[in-house]
Design an enzyme around this catalytic site. Structure first.
Site, PDB file in Angstrom:
ATOM      1  CG  HIS A 106      50.109  16.185 -83.076  1.00 24.21           C
ATOM      2  ND1 HIS A 106      51.480  16.102 -82.993  1.00 24.21           N
ATOM      3  CD2 HIS A 106      49.711  15.045 -83.709  1.00 24.21           C
ATOM      4  CE1 HIS A 106      51.884  14.976 -83.568  1.00 24.21           C
ATOM      5  NE2 HIS A 106      50.839  14.318 -83.997  1.00 24.21           N
ATOM      6  CG  HIS A 114      48.038  11.909 -83.947  1.00 23.86           C
ATOM      7  ND1 HIS A 114      48.617  12.253 -85.151  1.00 23.86           N
ATOM      8  CD2 HIS A 114      46.692  11.976 -84.134  1.00 23.86           C
ATOM      9  CE1 HIS A 114      47.657  12.528 -86.030  1.00 23.86           C
ATOM     10  NE2 HIS A 114      46.494  12.365 -85.435  1.00 23.86           N
ATOM     11  CG  ASP A 159      52.603   8.786 -82.612  1.00 27.72           C
ATOM     12  OD1 ASP A 159      51.494   9.340 -82.735  1.00 27.72           O
ATOM     13  OD2 ASP A 159      53.557   9.035 -83.371  1.00 27.72           O
ATOM     14  CG  HIS A 160      53.152  12.800 -81.098  1.00 25.25           C
ATOM     15  ND1 HIS A 160      54.214  13.500 -81.600  1.00 25.25           N
ATOM     16  CD2 HIS A 160      52.784  11.938 -82.075  1.00 25.25           C
ATOM     17  CE1 HIS A 160      54.469  13.082 -82.832  1.00 25.25           C
ATOM     18  NE2 HIS A 160      53.607  12.138 -83.138  1.00 25.25           N
ATOM     19  CG  HIS A 173      50.057  15.492 -88.543  1.00 25.73           C
ATOM     20  ND1 HIS A 173      50.170  14.379 -89.333  1.00 25.73           N
ATOM     21  CD2 HIS A 173      50.138  15.053 -87.255  1.00 25.73           C
ATOM     22  CE1 HIS A 173      50.319  13.306 -88.555  1.00 25.73           C
ATOM     23  NE2 HIS A 173      50.298  13.691 -87.287  1.00 25.73           N
ATOM     24  CG  ASP A 223      53.862  13.470 -86.126  1.00 25.70           C
ATOM     25  OD1 ASP A 223      55.044  13.361 -85.757  1.00 25.70           O
ATOM     26  OD2 ASP A 223      52.979  12.636 -85.862  1.00 25.70           O
ATOM     27  CG  HIS A 263      57.356   9.984 -86.452  1.00 23.33           C
ATOM     28  ND1 HIS A 263      57.024   8.758 -85.939  1.00 23.33           N
ATOM     29  CD2 HIS A 263      56.334  10.809 -86.136  1.00 23.33           C
ATOM     30  CE1 HIS A 263      55.832   8.832 -85.353  1.00 23.33           C
ATOM     31  NE2 HIS A 263      55.396  10.074 -85.463  1.00 23.33           N
TER      32      HIS A 263
END
Ligand code: ZN
Ligand code: FE
Length: 258
Positions: free
Chosen positions: A52, A54, A56-57, A110, A131, A169
C-alpha cells in the site's frame, strides 16, 4: 527462497526474499537497511513488492530505483510513484529470475487499495499482508470501512492455518494487551502473551506467525466468537447484530485502549 527481516524505523519490517544472489524486498519504507544488506551479503535487488501507499512502506523505492532499475509491483488501486506492474485481485506475480509465484489478494480497509501477496516457498505457505493483519491485531481504518476490513481479514483467515503471515510492523505485544482485555480467559492467548513477552525481552521478532495462531488469539479475527461478541457488547452497551458489527466495535475500542 529464504525470507529474512530487515528492521526499519521504530517497528517496521522490510521482508527480504533471497534466492541465490537475487533479493526481492517487500515494502521498503527506507532504502538504507536494504542497501546495507545487499552490500554486506553480496546480493542484488531483483524486484520490489508494495502492499500500500503509506510512506513507511514506500519511502525507499526511489532511492533503490536510483541505484538499480527493477520491476516494482504494487496495488493498481493506489497511485504510487515507480510502480511498473499494477496488480489487482487474482493477479500472479512471477518473481524475476525464479520459479516462485505469488498470488495477489485485494484487502481494502487500512487503505482503499491495499493488497497482500500469498505464495509457497519450499512448500511453506507465506502471506505478506502489510498493515492489514498484525500479530494479534489488525491495521487501523484510515481509508476503508469496518465492513471492508472485516471482509479482508476473513479472506486472509480462510487461507490454510499453517500459512506464515509476514506483516510489516512489530505490534504484537501491545496488541496482546488489548486482546487480553477482550478475552482474559482465552488459554491460547495467555500462552501467546507469555511467549511474546519472552521474545520481546530478548529483542526478537514475533513475526512471522501462523494463521492458526491468529484464529485462536486475535480478537479481530474472533469477532464471530460468543465471548468476543459479549465483551464488545459490554464495552459499547448495546446488542451487536453480527460479527462485522462486533469487529467495528473492537476496532474503535482498540483506538482508545491504553
Ligand atoms: Zn500503513
Ligand atoms: Fe505501516
Amino acid at each position: 527462497m529464504d525470507i529474512q527481516a530487515l528492521r526499519a524505523f521504530e517497528d517496521n519490517y522490510i521482508w527480504l526474499l533471497r534466492d541465490g544472489h537475487r533479493a526481492v524486498v517487500v515494502d521498503p519504507g527506507d532504502e538504507a537497511p536494504v542497501l546495507q544488506y545487499l552490500a554486506g551479503q553480496d546480493a542484488s535487488l531483483a524486484a520490489i513488492l508494495l502492499t500500500h501507499h503509506h510512506g513507511d512502506h514506500t519511502g525507499g523505492v526511489a532511492g533503490l530505483l536510483a541505484r538499480k532499475q527493477v520491476p516494482v509491483f504494487g496495488p493498481a488501486g493506489e497511485s504510487i510513484a515507480g510502480i511498473t506492474h499494477p496488480l489487482g485481485e487474482g493477479d500472479t506475480v512471477v518473481l524475476p529470475g525464479s520459479q516462485d509465484r505469488l498470488q495477489v489478494m485485494e484487502v481494502p480497509g487500512h487503505t482503499r487499495g491495499h493488497i497482500a501477496y500469498y505464495g509457497f516457498f519450499k512448500g511453506q505457505g507465506a502471506l505478506f499482508c502489510g498493515d492489514t493483519l498484525f500479530g494479534c491485531g489488525c491495521g487501523r481504518l484510515f481509508e476503508g470501512t469496518a465492513d471492508q476490513m472485516w471482509t479482508s481479514l476473513a479472506k486472509l483467515a480462510a487461507l490454510p492455518g499453517d500459512t506464515l503471515a509476514y506483516c510489516a510492523h512489530e505490534y504484537t505485544q501491545s496488541n496482546v494487551r488489548f486482546a487480553l482485555a477482550v478475552e482474559p480467559g482465552n488459554a491460547a492467548l495467555l500462552a501467546r502473551a507469555a511467549q511474546v513477552a519472552e521474545l520481546r525481552a530478548a529483542n526478537l521478532p514475533t513475526v512471522p506467525f501462523t494463521l492458526k495462531e491468529e484464529l485462536e488469539t486475535n480478537p479481530f479475527l474472533r469477532s464471530g466468537q460468543p465471548d468476543v461478541a459479549a465483551a464488545a457488547e459490554r464495552h459499547c452497551g448495546t446488542r451487536l447484530p453480527g460479527a462485522n458489527a462486533v469487529f467495528a466495535v473492537l476496532r474503535e475500542w482498540k483506538n482508545t485502549f491504553r
